[in-house]
Structures are given as structure tokens and as C-alpha cells.
Design an enzyme around this catalytic site. Structure first.
Site, PDB file in Angstrom:
ATOM      1  CG  HIS A 106     -57.222  26.602  18.123  1.00  0.00           C
ATOM      2  ND1 HIS A 106     -57.413  25.437  18.900  1.00  0.00           N
ATOM      3  CD2 HIS A 106     -56.116  27.015  17.989  1.00  0.00           C
ATOM      4  CE1 HIS A 106     -56.101  25.101  19.329  1.00  0.00           C
ATOM      5  NE2 HIS A 106     -55.259  26.068  18.665  1.00  0.00           N
ATOM      6  CG  ASP A 157     -52.229  24.501  20.685  1.00  0.00           C
ATOM      7  OD1 ASP A 157     -52.889  25.260  20.132  1.00  0.00           O
ATOM      8  OD2 ASP A 157     -51.529  23.717  19.893  1.00  0.00           O
ATOM      9  CD  GLU A 170     -55.357  25.463  14.758  1.00  0.00           C
ATOM     10  OE1 GLU A 170     -54.498  26.200  14.547  1.00  0.00           O
ATOM     11  OE2 GLU A 170     -55.384  24.543  15.576  1.00  0.00           O
ATOM     12  CD  GLU A 171     -54.214  21.978  17.573  1.00  0.00           C
ATOM     13  OE1 GLU A 171     -53.506  21.493  16.597  1.00  0.00           O
ATOM     14  OE2 GLU A 171     -54.229  22.586  18.750  1.00  0.00           O
ATOM     15  CG  ASP A 224     -53.277  28.885  18.098  1.00  0.00           C
ATOM     16  OD1 ASP A 224     -53.094  28.101  18.964  1.00  0.00           O
ATOM     17  OD2 ASP A 224     -53.434  28.239  16.962  1.00  0.00           O
ATOM     18  CG  HIS A 246     -50.075  19.458  19.302  1.00  0.00           C
ATOM     19  ND1 HIS A 246     -49.921  19.613  18.103  1.00  0.00           N
ATOM     20  CD2 HIS A 246     -50.702  20.520  19.528  1.00  0.00           C
ATOM     21  CE1 HIS A 246     -50.656  20.519  17.526  1.00  0.00           C
ATOM     22  NE2 HIS A 246     -51.088  21.291  18.625  1.00  0.00           N
TER      23      HIS A 246
END
Ligand SMILES: [Zn+2]
Length: 455
Positions: free
Chosen positions: A257, A269, A301-302, A330, A415
Site C-alpha cells: 500500500h 508504514d 489501505e489505511e 506492508d 502511525h
């Protein structure tokens, strides 16, 4: 050295695989270097720096990332297409809460997905608790009219809790984390399928804040001020799909992603996975095997695997049947990395060989449906992936076997705004990025040399 050594139920696979040290040409794993991968990670960092620090779906930072991938692949001779799809783009306008009294408590509420907004000026109301702390039955909310209800997480959905509160005339619901979770851990929930008009504004709280509120309530009346507002609009984003112009069928797909979370640049990420897939494509373009591979860079994707789900849903049965395997990457450069693997046993065996040569055993991971392999797996395509770890904690025995720091998260910037190029430049991250790049290259080359037969 990296020659597959497969036994038992994998015997058929072993027969189909030509040893990697044969005279068929260059080793893809030698051509795919961590320096090459990090060049693209650096490009994603620059892109984020130029676009408000994020590469999230449907933002300018995502569009610039997609253009970078497109340009780079076109230069290598690939045919690149954007596959657009529509998403609900949300932006948090207000997310504050506090108790209204001396020494007020900051609630740090996290608005739930699908939640209604509080009025533009926020709201103030008395705090109540349901007769059963879980609030799973409508009658638990007797006396909640006009109040903000603080409820424990668990047993029933957030949607049910919010609907029960709405039915009783409450103004908002605050759900504190359950005892099973760390006391200071925040969480973001979703109201799921609950009809939005039958709910009230709903947010999550840590268990520690929940406990403070309950304690204050035992001592007397507590009033809270809440401002929870999110704007939502439909926006377009796109997957980036690349193939050789000499593409044939069947194919192996390799994907990652391309979007980050809104909070940061997303260099581990998933700038790392995207960079690895990009570098694989560039180096493979030199070997001539390129017609049987399709590369994918997924959008959104998130937000719930939206890009890969869209892609799989648009395939005809014949197109789906022509995808012999899907390899997913990922996060392959976590600062305190460990080597996790998931997926089909015959495919993961291809990754294991590379690590076995370094006397390393891959850690089985229960990543489940948490990344873009999931829609392929659900559609019956054999899938596999490597993963260097997210917010989980490295155990002492893992630190002994794999290096890095015990008791720390695999990626303490997961994140967050600190998921940057410099953050992913630790010796542990670089070591596993190197190994995962080799393993990815070896697996892909093995598949191509075995005529894509995985079982
Ligand atoms: Zn990710």
C-alpha cells in the site's frame, strides 16, 4: 547459497523450482539492494515534507507519491495505469473534551468512525453512567436524558451502545477502554452499520480517564464539555498498477500500500513496502522475466483495504484465476524490527530459505486480514507476505534471536508523525530491510522459474 531446500509436502514445488544458482542469469536478490530501496523511501520522505507531512489517501502527498511511482516505472519501460475509486475522506475539525470544574480532567476523546458531530460550539452536559456499565440494553440508560453517558467498552458493539443512549435521549456517549487493554491506551472505534440518525456523538477514552470520571462521579455531580466534529466528503483516489507491455498470462502479483495515515509521512508504514516493490520492479525489468509479474501500489489501505478490495472486486473470474500468487509487503523497515511471515505454506517456504541461510527462523504472524493480501486470499488466490512488526512489543527471547531492544515496540512510531526516514535508519531496521528485500527477490524469482506453480 539461497538454493531452496524443500521437503515433505513441498516436494512437488521443489521439483518445479530451478536452482537459483543456475545459469539462467542474474540473481534478482543481488540486484535489489537496501540502498536502492532506501532511495525510494527518501523520495517518499521528500514528498511528505513538501505536502504537509503526510501521504494519506486522497491528499496531495498521496497524489505526488503515485506520480513518483508512475514516473519511475515508466522510465523502466513499464505500462502504468491508475485505477481510480471513490472514498469517504474525513477530516477532524474538533476533538476535545474536559470536565468542567476546578482542576478539570482532559478527556482526550477519540471520535469514532461514523459518529455524529456535536453542535458547532460544542456541548456541555452532566455526566451519567448506565445502570450496567456496558450499556448493552436500552433500559440501562434510564435517567440518561440530556446527559453525556460514560460506558465501558465490550460485549456489544459501539453502535448498540450509542443507539441505546440515543433512544434514552442522551446527548453523547464516551466509551472507556476495557480492563483487558493497557490503562493509558487510546483506541479508535467505529459505529459500524448503526443508522447514523439513531445514534449520538460517540468517542473513545482510555481506561485511565474512564476510571477518573467514575471516581469523580462517586463524589458528586460532574459536567463535561465536548467538541467532536468531523467533516466528510467523497473524494477520488487511485491504485497504481504496472505491467510490462509484453505482459502474458498467468501472472504473479506483488503489492504494497502506497498511502500513509494522516498523522505522518508513513516511511516504514508503508513507504518501505512500496519502495521494496518499486525496486523489485526496476531490477526485474533488467532480467527479461518481467512479462509474468504485475506490480500494485494500493490506495486507501489505511481506511480499510479499500484499494485492494476495489481491485479484486473488479476482476472477472478469468482474470482472478490468472493470478497465481499475491505477495504483500506492508512494513519492512521497522526501527526495532523482527522478521514476521504470513500466508500460504508453499509461498512462505520461499521466504524462509533466505532467512535460513542466515540461521534465522521467520516468526509466524497472525496478521489476519490486516493488509492488502486479505481480499486476494478471500478470493482464493494463494498469498504470502513479510512484515517487520508494528506496535507490538519485542520479547526478551526475540531480542536474543533477532537483535534489537527487548521490551520496546517493533515500531514505536507506528502511525505517528515520527515514522520518518531517519526513524527507519536504525541498524536493526537496515538489517531486516536487507534480508526482506533478498527474501522477496528470491521468492519472486523462484516463482518465475517454477512457471508460477505454487502447489
Ligand atoms: Zn501498512
Amino acid at each position: 547459497m539461497r538454493q531452496p531446500n524443500l521437503r515433505g509436502h513441498l516436494a512437488v514445488l521443489a521439483l518445479l523450482i530451478t536452482p537459483l544458482t543456475s545459469a539462467q542469469g542474474v540473481q534478482l536478490a543481488d540486484a535489489v539492494t537496501p540502498e536502492g530501496v532506501r532511495t525510494h523511501m527518501a523520495a517518499f520522505q521528500r514528498i511528505a515534507d513538501e505536502h504537509n507531512g503526510t501521504r494519506a489517501a486522497a491528499t496531495p502527498g498521496y497524489a505526488a507519491s503515485a506520480r513518483y511511482v508512475e514516473r519511475t516505472l515508466q522510465r523502466a519501460g513499464y505500462r502504468v495505469r491508475f485505477q481510480p475509486f471513490t472514498i469517504t475522506f474525513s477530516k477532524t475539525l474538533a476533538e476535545t473534551g474536559r470536565t468542567v470544574r476546578d482542576g478539570s480532567i482532559d478527556l482526550s476523546p477519540v471520535v469514532m468512525e461514523g459518529s455524529l458531530n456535536t453542535p458547532a460550539s460544542g456541548l456541555q452536559a452532566r455526566l451519567t453512567v448506565p445502570t450496567d456499565p456496558l450499556g448493552c440494553a436500552p433500559e440501562d440508560f434510564a435517567g440518561a436524558r440530556g446527559t453525556v453517558v460514560v460506558v465501558e467498552r465490550g460485549v456489544c458493539t459501539f453502535g448498540v451502545k450509542s443507539q441505546n443512549a440515543a433512544q434514552a435521549g442522551a446527548r453523547a456517549v464516551l466509551v472507556y477502554n476495557s480492563a483487558a487493554e493497557p490503562a493509558t491506551e487510546a483506541f479508535s472505534g467505529s459505529l459500524g452499520d448503526a443508522p447514523v440518525t439513531e445514534t449520538v456523538p460517540t468517542a473513545g477514552l482510555t481506561r485511565a480517564v474512564g476510571a477518573q470520571l467514575l471516581e469523580q462521579l462517586e463524589r458528586g455531580v460532574v459536567r463535561v464539555a465536548l467538541d467532536l466534529r468531523v467533516s466528510r466528503e467523497q473524494r477520488q483516489t487511485a491504485n497504481v498498477i504496472a505491467e510490462s507491455s509484453a505482459s502474458t498470462s498467468p501472472v504473479v502479483m506483488v503489492g504494497a500500500h502506497l498511502d500513509s495515515v494522516p498523522e505522518g509521512p508513513g516511511i516504514n508504514d508503508n513507504g518501505s513496502g512500496s519502495a521494496l516493490v518499486l525496486e523489485l520492479a526496476l531490477e526485474l525489468a533488467q532480467t527479461g522475466d518481467v512479462g509474468r509479474v504485475r506490480f500494485a501500489f494500493w490506495g486507501a489501505e489505511e481506511l480499510g483495504l479499500l484499494g485492494s478490495e476495489h481491485y479484486v472486486s473488479e476482476l472477472s473470474p478469468a482474470e482472478l484465476g490468472s493470478i497465481r500468487a499475491y505477495l504483500n509487503f506492508d512494513m519492512v523497515s521497522s526501527p526495532n524490527a523482527a522478521p514476521f511471515v504470513y500466508g500460504d505454506p508453499a509461498l512462505t517456504a520461499l521466504f524462509r530459505e533466505t532467512f535460513a541461510a542466515q540461521n534465522l527462523t521467520l516468526l509466524p504472524d497472525s496478521i489476519g486480514g490486516a493488509s492488502d493480501h486479505a481480499p486476494f486470499e478471500a478470493a482464493g488466490v494463494p498469498v504470502a507476505g513479510l512484515f517487520s512488526g508494528a506496535s507490538g512489543t519485542k520479547s526478551p527471547s526475540e531480542a536474543r534471536s533477532y537483535g534489537g531492544r527487548a521490551g520496546s515496540a517493533y515500531d514505536s512510531c507506528y502511525h505517528q508523525a515520527c515514522d520518518t526516514l531517519t526513524g527507519t535508519a536504525t541498524p536493526t531496521a537496515e538489517r531486516y530491510l536487507d534480508l526482506m528485500a533478498d527474501a522477496a527477490a528470491d521468492a519472486l524469482q523462484s516463482l518465475l522459474r517454477s512457471e508460477l506453480a505454487v502447489r
